[in-house]
Write a protein that holds these residues in place. Structure first.
Motif, mmCIF file in Angstrom:
data_model
loop_
_atom_site.group_PDB
_atom_site.id
_atom_site.type_symbol
_atom_site.label_atom_id
_atom_site.label_comp_id
_atom_site.label_asym_id
_atom_site.label_seq_id
_atom_site.Cartn_x
_atom_site.Cartn_y
_atom_site.Cartn_z
ATOM 1 N N MET A 37 78.716 89.772 5.153
ATOM 2 C CA MET A 37 79.119 90.557 4.054
ATOM 3 C C MET A 37 77.891 90.261 2.442
ATOM 4 N N ILE A 38 77.630 92.073 2.480
ATOM 5 C CA ILE A 38 76.847 92.146 1.509
ATOM 6 C C ILE A 38 77.139 91.188 0.052
ATOM 7 N N HIS A 39 76.488 90.209 -0.437
ATOM 8 C CA HIS A 39 76.577 90.480 -1.833
ATOM 9 C C HIS A 39 76.001 90.805 -3.020
ATOM 10 N N ILE A 40 76.664 92.259 -3.897
ATOM 11 C CA ILE A 40 75.729 92.464 -4.948
ATOM 12 C C ILE A 40 75.949 91.633 -5.536
ATOM 13 N N PRO A 41 75.264 90.821 -6.945
ATOM 14 C CA PRO A 41 75.375 90.957 -8.426
ATOM 15 C C PRO A 41 75.989 91.873 -9.206
ATOM 16 N N VAL A 76 74.365 96.744 -11.527
ATOM 17 C CA VAL A 76 74.658 96.016 -10.551
ATOM 18 C C VAL A 76 73.466 96.146 -10.227
ATOM 19 N N GLU A 77 72.582 94.668 -9.091
ATOM 20 C CA GLU A 77 71.475 94.760 -8.044
ATOM 21 C C GLU A 77 70.866 95.146 -7.488
ATOM 22 N N LYS A 78 70.667 96.472 -6.854
ATOM 23 C CA LYS A 78 69.864 96.384 -5.439
ATOM 24 C C LYS A 78 70.100 95.608 -4.599
ATOM 25 N N PRO A 79 70.338 95.160 -3.744
ATOM 26 C CA PRO A 79 69.423 94.253 -2.822
ATOM 27 C C PRO A 79 68.743 94.588 -2.056
#
Length: 230
Positions: free
Chosen positions: A1-5, A16-19
């Protein structure tokens, strides 16, 4: 699961902060994309039935990370898109390039054409009927070890614009395999980060600034005062 701040959220905006290395929207790779991830998250967090609306008003290249704004209502999407069209939304990037620019600060104006089959962008002459104007301003913040840290004020949002223009002017971005293959190596992460967005809130009409910092990884770690403190 990718965490998106999540940097900021209200009834109209999601910032948001894109990874890095996550596509903004679905593409041919089939990899999980930011827009779909955020829609799923909103559906779960707010227990929303049916499809969740989330408006994509601007983009970042897949390898680029940093701050992005999404619209949670169609009204917000329309008003944010209008700000972008009028160049009223200010978009600032940090990047690390090989070498140094001719001047400490300046303005780059070029005309760009995209080859969609190759997914590459080229600088062309002003007379080229397919060329689209690309404008940015830059300021050199730091310099060390053969690299320069630049802040970019992006005036037009052409595909690959910052990468192509800086390479064309003799300073390819660290890690950019497409436009700096002569000085970069496979596996390096591109050093280009969406650092700051300045916009007017679509309903409150207030000016708002959102900031994201690059990770504490090389080559960003050369200048730790600019990186995210974990």
């Amino acid at each position: 699961m990718i965490h998106i701040p999540i940097i900021y959220e209200d009834n109209h905006l999601l910032v948001v902060e894109k990874p890095v290395n996550v596509p903004v929207q679905e593409d041919a790779s089939g990899d999980d994309d930011l827009l779909s991830i955020l829609k799923r998250d909103l559906k779960i967090r707010y227990d929303k039935p049916g499809n969740v609306y989330l408006g994509l008003v601007h983009r970042l290249d897949r390898p680029v990370g940093g701050v992005m704004v999404f619209a949670k209502t169609s009204k917000a999407a329309s008003r944010l898109s209008d700000q972008i069209r009028r160049n009223a939304m200010e978009k600032y990037y940090l990047t690390i390039v090989h070498g140094e620019m001719e001047k400490d600060r300046g303005r780059l104006e070029n005309y760009l054409v995209k080859d969609r089959k190759k997914n590459e962008v080229y600088v062309v002459g002003k007379s080229n009927k397919y060329g689209k104007e690309a404008v940015l301003e830059y300021e050199e913040k730091e310099q060390e070890a053969g690299f320069s840290l630049l802040e970019i004020d992006l005036h037009t949002g052409r595909p690959h614009q910052i990468r192509v223009q800086l390479s064309h002017h003799g300073c390819p971005i660290f890690g950019d395999q497409k436009y700096g293959q002569d000085v970069n190596h496979p596996g390096q992460q591109i050093a280009l980060w969406s650092h700051r967005l300045v916009l007017t809130h679509p309903t409150k009409k207030e000016d708002m600034t959102f900031t994201s910092h690059p990770p504490e990884e090389y080559p960003w770690s050369i200048w730790p005062s600019y990186t995210e403190k974990k």
